[in-house]
Motif scaffolding. Structure first.
Motif, PDB file in Angstrom:
ATOM      1  N   CYS B  14      14.806  36.218  36.464  1.00 50.09           N
ATOM      2  CA  CYS B  14      14.074  34.994  36.807  1.00 50.09           C
ATOM      3  C   CYS B  14      13.394  35.150  38.170  1.00 50.09           C
ATOM      4  O   CYS B  14      14.058  35.472  39.151  1.00 50.09           O
ATOM      5  CB  CYS B  14      15.038  33.811  36.845  1.00 50.09           C
ATOM      6  SG  CYS B  14      14.292  32.335  37.547  1.00 50.09           S
ATOM      7  N   GLY B  16      12.330  32.785  39.971  1.00 50.24           N
ATOM      8  CA  GLY B  16      12.325  31.455  40.573  1.00 50.24           C
ATOM      9  C   GLY B  16      12.746  31.449  42.036  1.00 50.24           C
ATOM     10  O   GLY B  16      12.234  30.672  42.835  1.00 50.24           O
ATOM     11  N   CYS B  17      13.696  32.297  42.380  1.00 46.52           N
ATOM     12  CA  CYS B  17      14.121  32.350  43.787  1.00 46.52           C
ATOM     13  C   CYS B  17      14.733  33.725  44.049  1.00 46.52           C
ATOM     14  O   CYS B  17      14.810  34.566  43.145  1.00 46.52           O
ATOM     15  CB  CYS B  17      15.115  31.236  44.106  1.00 46.52           C
ATOM     16  SG  CYS B  17      16.768  31.544  43.474  1.00 46.52           S
ATOM     17  N   CYS B  19      17.633  34.727  44.244  1.00 46.67           N
ATOM     18  CA  CYS B  19      18.835  35.121  43.496  1.00 46.67           C
ATOM     19  C   CYS B  19      18.465  36.126  42.408  1.00 46.67           C
ATOM     20  O   CYS B  19      19.293  36.930  41.994  1.00 46.67           O
ATOM     21  CB  CYS B  19      19.471  33.915  42.811  1.00 46.67           C
ATOM     22  SG  CYS B  19      20.524  32.967  43.883  1.00 46.67           S
ATOM     23  N   LEU B  20      17.247  36.041  41.929  1.00 51.41           N
ATOM     24  CA  LEU B  20      16.763  36.905  40.845  1.00 51.41           C
ATOM     25  C   LEU B  20      17.822  37.023  39.735  1.00 51.41           C
ATOM     26  O   LEU B  20      18.225  38.150  39.385  1.00 51.41           O
ATOM     27  CB  LEU B  20      16.392  38.295  41.381  1.00 51.41           C
ATOM     28  CG  LEU B  20      15.204  38.366  42.344  1.00 51.41           C
ATOM     29  CD1 LEU B  20      14.988  39.797  42.809  1.00 51.41           C
ATOM     30  CD2 LEU B  20      13.922  37.846  41.709  1.00 51.41           C
ATOM     31  N   CYS B  21      18.252  35.897  39.223  1.00 57.30           N
ATOM     32  CA  CYS B  21      19.267  35.916  38.163  1.00 57.30           C
ATOM     33  C   CYS B  21      18.790  36.814  37.021  1.00 57.30           C
ATOM     34  O   CYS B  21      17.661  36.658  36.544  1.00 57.30           O
ATOM     35  CB  CYS B  21      19.504  34.506  37.646  1.00 57.30           C
ATOM     36  SG  CYS B  21      20.148  33.416  38.910  1.00 57.30           S
ATOM     37  N   ILE B  24      18.874  35.970  32.111  1.00 62.27           N
ATOM     38  CA  ILE B  24      18.046  34.974  31.431  1.00 62.27           C
ATOM     39  C   ILE B  24      17.638  35.532  30.062  1.00 62.27           C
ATOM     40  O   ILE B  24      17.018  36.593  29.985  1.00 62.27           O
ATOM     41  CB  ILE B  24      16.776  34.657  32.268  1.00 62.27           C
ATOM     42  CG1 ILE B  24      17.146  34.396  33.739  1.00 62.27           C
ATOM     43  CG2 ILE B  24      15.998  33.506  31.656  1.00 62.27           C
ATOM     44  CD1 ILE B  24      18.044  33.233  34.005  1.00 62.27           C
ATOM     45  N   ILE B  39      18.935  29.685  32.579  1.00 64.42           N
ATOM     46  CA  ILE B  39      18.045  29.467  33.722  1.00 64.42           C
ATOM     47  C   ILE B  39      18.294  28.077  34.320  1.00 64.42           C
ATOM     48  O   ILE B  39      18.695  27.164  33.608  1.00 64.42           O
ATOM     49  CB  ILE B  39      16.570  29.638  33.264  1.00 64.42           C
ATOM     50  CG1 ILE B  39      15.672  30.013  34.434  1.00 64.42           C
ATOM     51  CG2 ILE B  39      16.060  28.395  32.541  1.00 64.42           C
ATOM     52  CD1 ILE B  39      14.339  30.582  34.001  1.00 64.42           C
ATOM     53  N   CYS B  40      18.075  27.944  35.622  1.00 60.60           N
ATOM     54  CA  CYS B  40      18.217  26.612  36.225  1.00 60.60           C
ATOM     55  C   CYS B  40      16.869  25.893  36.158  1.00 60.60           C
ATOM     56  O   CYS B  40      15.847  26.493  35.831  1.00 60.60           O
ATOM     57  CB  CYS B  40      18.710  26.720  37.667  1.00 60.60           C
ATOM     58  SG  CYS B  40      17.476  27.317  38.805  1.00 60.60           S
ATOM     59  N   TRP B  42      14.976  24.924  38.419  1.00 55.63           N
ATOM     60  CA  TRP B  42      14.016  25.490  39.371  1.00 55.63           C
ATOM     61  C   TRP B  42      13.306  26.707  38.744  1.00 55.63           C
ATOM     62  O   TRP B  42      12.085  26.829  38.773  1.00 55.63           O
ATOM     63  CB  TRP B  42      14.774  25.889  40.628  1.00 55.63           C
ATOM     64  CG  TRP B  42      13.939  26.375  41.755  1.00 55.63           C
ATOM     65  CD1 TRP B  42      13.187  27.504  41.791  1.00 55.63           C
ATOM     66  CD2 TRP B  42      13.762  25.737  43.005  1.00 55.63           C
ATOM     67  NE1 TRP B  42      12.575  27.625  42.992  1.00 55.63           N
ATOM     68  CE2 TRP B  42      12.903  26.546  43.763  1.00 55.63           C
ATOM     69  CE3 TRP B  42      14.253  24.561  43.576  1.00 55.63           C
ATOM     70  CZ2 TRP B  42      12.533  26.219  45.065  1.00 55.63           C
ATOM     71  CZ3 TRP B  42      13.875  24.252  44.874  1.00 55.63           C
ATOM     72  CH2 TRP B  42      13.024  25.072  45.593  1.00 55.63           C
ATOM     73  N   GLY B  43      14.127  27.587  38.185  1.00 56.29           N
ATOM     74  CA  GLY B  43      13.557  28.777  37.559  1.00 56.29           C
ATOM     75  C   GLY B  43      12.728  28.403  36.341  1.00 56.29           C
ATOM     76  O   GLY B  43      11.673  28.997  36.081  1.00 56.29           O
ATOM     77  N   CYS B 168      18.241  27.843  46.091  1.00 50.28           N
ATOM     78  CA  CYS B 168      18.544  28.888  45.110  1.00 50.28           C
ATOM     79  C   CYS B 168      19.753  28.394  44.294  1.00 50.28           C
ATOM     80  O   CYS B 168      20.884  28.841  44.524  1.00 50.28           O
ATOM     81  CB  CYS B 168      18.829  30.215  45.794  1.00 50.28           C
ATOM     82  SG  CYS B 168      19.779  30.065  47.304  1.00 50.28           S
ATOM     83  N   PRO B 169      19.487  27.485  43.351  1.00 53.48           N
ATOM     84  CA  PRO B 169      20.568  26.691  42.756  1.00 53.48           C
ATOM     85  C   PRO B 169      21.750  27.471  42.177  1.00 53.48           C
ATOM     86  O   PRO B 169      22.894  27.071  42.345  1.00 53.48           O
ATOM     87  CB  PRO B 169      19.852  25.905  41.665  1.00 53.48           C
ATOM     88  CG  PRO B 169      18.427  25.838  42.107  1.00 53.48           C
ATOM     89  CD  PRO B 169      18.167  27.098  42.852  1.00 53.48           C
ATOM     90  N   ARG B 170      21.497  28.590  41.504  1.00 54.07           N
ATOM     91  CA  ARG B 170      22.628  29.259  40.850  1.00 54.07           C
ATOM     92  C   ARG B 170      23.432  30.152  41.807  1.00 54.07           C
ATOM     93  O   ARG B 170      24.427  30.742  41.410  1.00 54.07           O
ATOM     94  CB  ARG B 170      22.141  30.061  39.637  1.00 54.07           C
ATOM     95  CG  ARG B 170      21.652  29.151  38.501  1.00 54.07           C
ATOM     96  CD  ARG B 170      21.247  29.946  37.292  1.00 54.07           C
ATOM     97  NE  ARG B 170      22.353  30.480  36.547  1.00 54.07           N
ATOM     98  CZ  ARG B 170      22.328  31.647  35.888  1.00 54.07           C
ATOM     99  NH1 ARG B 170      21.237  32.394  35.929  1.00 54.07           N
ATOM    100  NH2 ARG B 170      23.365  32.064  35.219  1.00 54.07           N
TER     101      ARG B 170
HETATM  102  S1  SF4 Z   1      18.908  30.386  40.849  1.00 50.54           S
HETATM  103 FE1  SF4 Z   1      17.563  29.458  39.359  1.00 50.54          FE
HETATM  104  S2  SF4 Z   1      15.532  29.795  40.212  1.00 50.54           S
HETATM  105 FE2  SF4 Z   1      16.900  31.142  41.262  1.00 50.54          FE
HETATM  106  S3  SF4 Z   1      16.719  33.052  40.119  1.00 50.54           S
HETATM  107 FE3  SF4 Z   1      18.504  31.929  39.322  1.00 50.54          FE
HETATM  108  S4  SF4 Z   1      17.699  30.818  37.573  1.00 50.54           S
HETATM  109 FE4  SF4 Z   1      15.955  31.455  38.795  1.00 50.54          FE
END
Ligand code: SF4
Lengths: 455, 435
Positions: B14, B16-17, B19-21, B24, B39-40, B42-43, B168-170
Motif C-alpha cells: 500500500c 498510503g503511508c 508503513c508500506l503495509c 494488501i 487496507i486501512c 487512509w490507504g 499511519c493508521p496500521r
Molecule cells: S497504514 Fe494504512 S495507509 Fe499506511 S500503508 Fe498501511 S494500509 Fe496503507
C-alpha cells in the motif's frame, strides 16, 4: 575480441609466476593459452600484470551503512565503484545481508558501477535454536538455509553470532554454547555441502576447530583481544583452516564520532558499524596478517570508514615495507614482510577461492579476463605499485586506461548460489516471524540488474 | 508490463503511508480496484481514489497537461508542457524542486537529476523536522532498529508530537501499540505507553501517560525529563518525573516523534530527544524513531545521503552543491516545481499572496487536483505511483519494498516526465534541440 598483453611481468600466485616476462592472451573475455592472431596488442613492458582484485571484507552495502555517510565516511556508490576499479578490483562482496535486509543490500550493490557484486547471507541462529537442539532436525535446517540462500540471492552462509543467547532472561534455557553450535553447524555443512563462514569470536578461537573443507573463519583481526588468541589464530591457520581478516588502523581516524553507530536487527547484540578501536587488537591484527602469509588467510581492511579506499596502498605498505610500518605504527615488533605475490595471493586468489568463483583470482587458461596492470616501481616498494592501476580489463573489456575509468558502464552482475532447494516447514516458520510477507521478503529481480548463478 | 483488467493481486504494497503495509490483497475488476483486503481507510483513499476518510467523495483525477495562458487553462501536449517547464526553470534564478516525499524512488532520482540540471534547490517536504533529526544523530550517534525488532522487543513506547492513528493508521496494530511480537506476545498488555502532544488526541485513551502541554512548552517538559533522568537533581514536575521513570524502567524503548515537533523550536527539541535517547541507551536499548507519514519520505533521505553524502536540502545553484538544514524561505523562490506534495495546503495566505504578486511560476506534477495544481501555471497529470505504475519505496525503517502496478495506467509516470524534463534541461543548457 582477441587481445594480447605482451611484454609485461606477470605475477600470478596460482600459476607460480612471480614476475616472469610473459604474454597473456584474452579471447571472448577469457584467458587462453595462446592466440596466433589478435585484434589488439597491449604493450605491457614495464608493467606488472596481475589478476584483478576481489574485495571480501569491507562492508559497503549493509543495512545502516548509509548512516555513516552523515560523517562523510563512506563515498557514494558511484565513487566507490570507480575507486575500486582504479585500485584494480573487479568484484566487491558484502559480508552482511540478512533475510529482512536482502532487498536493501541488493539495491545498494546494484548502485555500485563497474564491479561485480555478491553477498553473504548472515543467519541468525536465534531463529532456529529449537531446531538446532534436536539432531533429527538438522537436515531441515540445512534445507531451509539452502532455500533462503538462493531466494535471497547470496553466495554463502555466514554465522555472525556462533552461539545462541537471548537478551530476555526468560529464554535463558534455550541458549547454546559455541561448542554445541559448531558441532551442529558442521553436521549441517556435511549434509548440505554449502559453504559456511563463521565470524571469529574469542570463544570460537579457543575451540578445537577442525579443518573442514568449506568451513571458513571470518573477521579474525577484530577477535584478537589477547595475545593467546593471536597464537591460537596462527595455530588454526597452520592446521590448514581458511580465514579472512580486516586490517585495522593504528589509531582512530580523526573527525569520526566517538558515539556509537549501531543497528539492531534482532540478534543478541546490535551490529556496531563503528566499533571502538582498540590499538592492541589492531596491532595483533597486523601481526596476524604478516605472520599468516604462509597460510590461507585472505584480507582487506575491516572498515572503509577507519581505512578508506584512498589509503589502501598505505595499508598494504604496512605489510610489504618495514619502514612504512615503523612510520605508522611506531615500535611494532614484527619480523617479515609480504612480497608482491604474497599480497596478490591474499587479495585475489584466496578471496576468489573463498567465494567459490573458480574463474577469478588467477590468470590460468579459462579464467575470466579480469586483469590489472600496475606500474612496476620495484619489487621492494610494491605497495606503491598498487596505489593506482594503469590498466584494468574486466572480462576482456578495457575499463581503466592510464589511471582513468574509460568504461563506467561496463556490464556487471551479482553472483549468487543456485541450490534448487525447496521451501520446507522451517522456512514457513522463519518467515512467520517477519514483518513482511514471504513474497515481499524474496529478492525482487529488477530489470536493470544482471544476475549470475554459481552452482 | 501489461496489467490485466481482471486480476487478484496478493501481498500488494500500500502506498498510503510510510508503513508500506505489504499484506494488501487486491481484486481488480474492469480495470478498477473492486476490493482491497487488509487496507486501512487512509490507504483505501489512495488505491480507490476517494478523499481521505471520506469514502463517498471521489478525488478528481487530472487527465490532460494544462498550461495557464492569460489566466485561462489550455490543454496542451505533454511535450509542450515539458518545454514550458524547462523554460521556466532555466529562466529562474532560484528555482526549487519541492516535495518528493510522496513519490517513488525512481521519480526521486529523476527529480535529483532535474535539480542538478536546473541548478535548483531540492527541498524535501518534511525538511523542517527531518533535517534537525539527522543533525541530532550526527551529534549523539545512532541506535537504529527495524520495525520488526521494535514490534518483537520494545516494551516501552513514547509518541512525541506524533499520532499514528492519523499519520499511519496500521502502525499501531502492525508494529507498536497493539502489535504482538516474538518477545511481546501479549501485545498491548505487555507494553507501557506514553504520549506527549499539544492537543488531546485519540492516543490519550490508549496510553498510560498522556501529557498534554501548552504550545511552546514541549522543550521545558523535555528538559525536565532530561533532568529527571540525570543523576544530578533539579526541579522537576510530577508529570516529567513519571515519564522519566517510565523511560528508565524500560527494557527496550522507542521514542516515536512526528510532525508535531515542528511546532516547537524543532532543532532544540530534536537535540533534546536525541540526547535523552543517547543517555537512556547507555543502560538499555532505546531508539529515536521519526514517524514518517508520506510513503517514501525515507527513500528521499536515503537517496540524498547515498548520492550526496548529506540528508539536508541540496542546492545546486552556486555551481557547487551546498546544503541547507533550514526550510526554504518562500520569499526567495522564483520558480517552483512540485512533485509528490501539496505545499499550497499549508502555506499561509500571506505566503501565497506573495508568490502571486511576484508571479512565481508553479509547475505541479500530480495525479489528482489539489490546492497546488489550482495555483499552478503548468499542470502535468501523472499516474498514481505504486497503484498504476510500479515503484520502489522505503518503509519508515529504511527497508525497500517493490510496489507493483495494480491497475493499467493511462498517464505517464512522474519518473518518466521528470526524466524527459531532465533531458530537455540538458539539451537547453547545451543549446541543442531535443529530438
Ligand atoms: S497504514 Fe494504512 S495507509 Fe499506511 S500503508 Fe498501511 S494500509 Fe496503507
Amino acid at each position: 575480441m582477441r587481445l594480447a598483453i605482451v611484454g609485461g611481468r606477470v605475477f600470478d600466485p596460482a600459476s607460480g609466476w612471480d614476475g616472469q616476462e610473459r604474454d597473456i592472451y584474452l579471447a571472448d573475455g577469457r584467458v587462453v593459452d595462446f592466440l596466433p592472431a589478435v585484434d589488439q596488442v597491449i604493450n605491457a613492458r614495464g608493467l606488472a600484470v596481475t589478476p584483478a582484485g576481489l574485495e571480501i571484507r569491507s562492508p559497503v552495502a549493509g543495512f545502516g551503512q548509509n548512516f555513516l555517510r552523515l560523517w562523510g565516511g563512506l563515498p557514494s556508490p558511484a565513487e566507490l565503484g570507480h575507486t575500486y576499479a582504479l585500485l584494480g578490483y573487479t568484484h566487491v562482496h558484502e559480508p552482511c545481508l540478512t533475510l529482512p535486509t536482502a532487498n536493501y543490500v541488493h539495491q545498494e550493490l546494484a548502485a555500485l558501477p563497474i564491479v561485480d557484486t555478491s553477498a553473504s547471507l548472515a543467519i541468525n541462529l536465534r531463529d532456529v535454536d529449537l531446531w538446532l537442539q534436536d539432531p533429527q532436525k538438522l537436515a531441515d535446517v540445512g534445507e531451509a538455509w539452502a532455500y533462503l540462500l538462493e531466494s535471497t540471492r547470496c553466495l554463502n552462509l555466514r554465522v555472525v553470532e556462533p552461539f545462541v543467547k537471548f537478551r530476555q532472561d526468560f529464554y535463558r534455557y534455550r541458549a547454546l554454547t559455541e561448542e554445541v553450535v559448531v558441532n551442529r553447524l558442521l553436521t549441517i555443512r556435511e549434509q548440505m555441502r554449502l559453504p559456511l563462514t563463521m565470524e571469529a569470536t574469542p570463544a570460537l578461537l579457543t575451540l578445537n576447530l577442525p579443518v573442514h573443507p568449506g568451513l571458513h573463519l571470518s573477521g579474525l583481526g577484530a577477535a584478537l583481544t589477547d595475545e593467546a588468541l593471536l597464537d591460537r589464530a596462527l595455530h588454526l591457520l597452520a592446521t590448514g583452516l581458511t580465514a579472512d581478516m580486516g586490517l585495522l588502523p593504528p589509531a582512530p581516524r580523526p573527525g569520526f564520532p566517538s558515539r556509537p553507530v549501531q543497528v539492531d536487527l534482532g540478534w543478541f547484540q546490535p551490529f556496531d558499524l563503528l566499533p571502538e578501536l582498540e590499538p592492541q587488537v589492531a596491532r595483533r591484527a597486523l601481526r596476524l596478517a604478516v605472520q599468516g602469509k604462509e597460510w590461507r588467510l585472505a584480507f582487506s581492511v575491516a572498515s572503509l570508514l577507519s581505512l578508506p579506499l584512498s589509503s589502501f596502498s598505505q595499508v598494504f605498505a604496512w605489510l610489504g615495507d618495514a619502514a612504512s610500518r615503523r612510520r605508522d605504527w611506531g615500535d611494532v615488533q614484527l619480523e617479515g614482510t609480504h612480497s608482491f605475490t604474497d599480497w596478490l595471493r591474499a587479495t585475489r586468489l584466496l578471496p576468489a577461492q573463498y567465494l567459490g568463483l573458480t574463474d577469478r583470482g588467477h590468470l590460468q587458461p579459462g579464467a575470466r579476463g579480469d586483469v590489472a596492470l600496475y606500474d612496476l616501481l620495484g619489487s621492494d616498494t610494491w605497495a606503491k605499485n598498487c596505489q593506482r592501476c594503469r590498466l584494468l580489463f574486466k572480462a576482456g573489456e578495457l575499463v581503466v586506461h592510464n589511471y582513468e575509468v574509460v568504461q563506467p558502464h561496463v556490464a556487471k552482475a551479482t553472483y549468487y548460489r543456485r541450490t534448487q532447494a525447496v521451501p520446507n516447514k522451517l522456512v514457513a516458520d522463519l518467515c512467520q516471524y517477519r514483518s513482511l510477507r514471504p513474497e515481499n521478503l524474496q529478492v525482487r529481480v529488477q530489470p536493470h540488474q544482471h544476475w549470475q548463478q554459481v552452482a | 508490463m501489461r496489467i490485466p483488467l481482471e486480476a487478484r493481486i496478493e501481498s500488494a504494497v500500500c502506498p498510503g503511508c510510510a508503513c508500506l503495509c505489504d499484506d494488501i490483497d487486491v481484486t481488480v475488476v474492469d480495470g478498477r480496484v473492486y476490493q482491497a483486503a487488509n487496507i486501512c481507510l487512509w490507504g483505501a483513499s489512495k488505491v480507490l481514489g476517494h478523499k481521505r476518510f471520506h469514502p463517498k467523495k471521489e478525488r478528481r483525477r487530472l487527465a490532460q497537461p494544462l498550461i495557464r495562458h492569460r489566466g485561462r487553462w489550455q490543454t496542451v501536449s505533454v511535450d509542450a508542457a515539458i518545454d514550458r517547464t524547462a523554460e521556466i526553470l532555466i529562466k529562474a534564478r532560484q528555482p526549487v524542486v519541492y516535495g518528493l516525499t510522496n513519490a517513488g524512488c525512481g521519480a526521486q532520482a529523476a527529480a535529483l537529476q532535474v535539480a542538478r540540471q536546473a541548478q535548483a534547490r531540492l527541498e524535501p517536504a518534511d525538511l523542517a523536522w527531518k533535517a534537525p533529526y539527522y543533525q541530532s544523530l550526527k551529534k549523539y550517534g545512532v541506535f537504529w532498529a527495524t520495525l520488526e525488532v521494535i514490534r518483537d522487543e520494545a516494551d516501552t513506547l513514547v509518541f512525541w508530537g506524533a499520532n499514528p492513528l492519523h499519520s499511519c493508521p496500521r502502525h499501531v496494530v502492525r508494529y507498536s501499540i497493539f502489535a504482538r511480537g516474538r518477545f511481546t506476545e501479549r501485545g498491548y498488555d505487555e507494553r507501557r505507553l506514553a504520549a506527549v502532544d499539544i492537543h488531546r488526541t485519540e492516543l490519550a485513551d490508549l496510553v498510560e501517560l498522556f501529557l498534554q502541554v501548552e504550545p511552546g512548552q514541549e522543550l521545558s517538559l523535555l528538559q525536565e525529563v532530561l533532568t529527571a533522568t540525570a543523576a544530578a537533581g533539579g526541579a522537576v514536575s510530577k508529570k516529567a518525573r513519571r515519564l522519566a521513570a517510565m523511560l528508565q524502567e524500560a527494557h527496550y524503548g522507542v521514542i516515536f516523534f512526528g510532525r508535531g515537533v515542528s511546532y516547537g523550536p524543532t532543532p532544540e527539541l530534536l537535540d533534546g530527544l536525541a540526547g535523552l535517547t543517547a543517555r537512556l541507551n547507555e543502560h538499555t536499548p532505546f531508539v529515536l524513531f521519526p514517524l514518517s507519514t508520506d510513503f517514501n519520505a525515507v527513500g528521499l533521505y536515503h537517496l540524498l545521503l547515498r548520492e550526496l553524502g548529506s540528508p539536508l536540502a541540496p542546492d545546486f545553484g552556486a555551481g557547487e552543491v551546498s546544503f541547507h538544514a533550514e526550510p526554504l524561505r518562500w520569499t526567495d523562490v522564483d520558480a517552483l516545481l512540485v512533485v509528490g506534495a501539496d505545499p499550497f495546503w499549508f502555506l499561509s495566505a500571506a505566503e501565497i499572496q506573495d508568490l502571486h504578486e511576484r508571479r512565481v511560476p508553479v509547475v505541479a506534477l500530480s495525479p489528482v487536483a489539489n490546492r497546488t495544481t489550482g495555483h499552478a501555471e503548468v499542470v502535468l497529470p501523472v499516474a498514481l505511483a505504486g497503484v498504476e505504475t510500479p515503484e520502489l519505496a522505503y518503509r519508515m525503517d529504511g527497508l525497500p519494498l517493490s510496489l507493483p502496478a495494480l491497475l493499467p495506467a493511462s498517464l505517464p509516470s512522474d519518473q518518466q516526465l521528470l526524466q524527459q524534463l531532465a533531458a530537455a534541461l540538458g539539451c537547453s543548457h547545451r543549446g541543442m534541440a531535443c529530438v
